[in-house]
Scaffold this active site. Structure first.
Site: not given
Length: 313
Positions: A65, A219, A221
């Protein structure tokens, strides 16, 4: 919000708590994928400290990241917090080009190299939990060098644990058969794609729940790919949100917490305001009738087609 015990200053755990890696963690945590988007390091550290102030002690991250940026921010902001559990991951690396943000890095020596990269950027001698992100042959267009036997990957993760480089083994994007095969190795957590509108991994969740393994859906949502259904667009979700005085996103997150007791949420954001809204989802109460109406939403099935479209040249 703090613990109700007189004289206590310990923050209440948003969403309640569940045992991860032998420690009690908040069921609403924080995922750092978006942390590198924060413009200034001081702002990123403030966001992480705010999460701690609100009771979060479970952070999901990865060295890839932002090229280690997220991990370095965690190390600088929370390095002295003994109560924090950091879950990192291996098995993929950033893509230099193309439609997908990551590409496979599945070979045992690549898993080991990524563990060492996470150790360096988190500035620790042992990682609390490491999720091995499985990319099974046939689920993604893999080069021959990346078609790795699952048993070989698990053996490498066990070796890393035996060497004291990691504390606990987690898995990501695994099937029910793979999770069952890995159980003798001792699995602390599973991280699969899962939401109200994408429940294809329910059999994997069932195994995790039965075994007392935490389930951290990514994920949460939906809507991660073009054509994938978004939880917040569902009319039933919007109606329930109006009924309980919450946002549709908070209802989608609250449904996950109500759906299974081993769910640990790791929503990510670059905004303190959005962080506070996500954490507040842990206090959203849903009635049995509201849960039943949400349960009745038919999960979408269009994600595989959307992924296939992304892979086309």
């Amino acid at each position: 919000m703090t613990d109700s015990t007189p004289g206590s200053a310990v923050p209440a755990r948003p969403g309640g708590s569940f045992t991860l890696a032998g420690r009690e963690v908040a069921r609403v945590g924080y995922g750092t994928m978006q942390l590198p988007r924060v413009s200034a390091p001081d702002a990123a550290r403030r966001l992480l400290r705010r999460a701690c102030e609100l009771g979060v002690n479970h952070f999901d991250t990865a060295d890839f990241y932002g090229g280690g940026t997220a991990n370095r921010c965690l190390a600088e902001a929370l390095g002295s917090e003994d109560d924090v559990v950091v879950v990192t991951k291996v098995g993929a690396r950033p893509a230099e080009r193309g439609p997908l943000p990551m590409i496979p890095a599945q070979r045992p020596e690549q898993l080991r190299a990524q563990v060492h990269a996470n150790l360096r950027s988190l500035k620790v001698e042992r990682l609390d939990v490491v999720n091995m992100r499985r990319i099974a042959p046939g689920s993604f267009p893999l080069l021959p060098s990346q078609m790795v036997r699952f048993d070989d990957q698990i053996a490498e993760m066990v070796a890393l644990r035996d060497e004291g480089l990691i504390g606990h083994i987690g898995l990501s994007t695994v099937s029910a058969a793979e999770l069952r095969a890995a159980l003798p190795a001792g699995i602390a957590t599973v991280q699969n794609r899962y939401s109200l509108t994408a429940r294809g991994h329910e059999p994997v969740l069932d195994i995790a729940r039965a075994e007392g393994i935490s389930w951290a859906p990514y994920f949460p949502l939906g809507g991660a790919f073009p054509g994938a259904a978004k939880v917040t667009h569902e009319p039933v979700v919007q109606r329930v949100a109006r009924e309980v005085g919450a946002s549709p996103a908070q209802v989608g997150l609250a449904w996950l917490l109500h759906h299974a007791p081993n769910v640990l949420l790791i929503p990510g954001t670059a905004s303190i305001t959005h962080l506070e809204q996500n954490i507040a989802a842990g206090s959203v109460e849903l009635s049995a009738d509201q849960v039943a109406r949400l349960d009745a939403i038919k999960p979408a099935s269009g994600v595989r087609g959307a992924l296939n479209r992304l892979r086309r040249p």
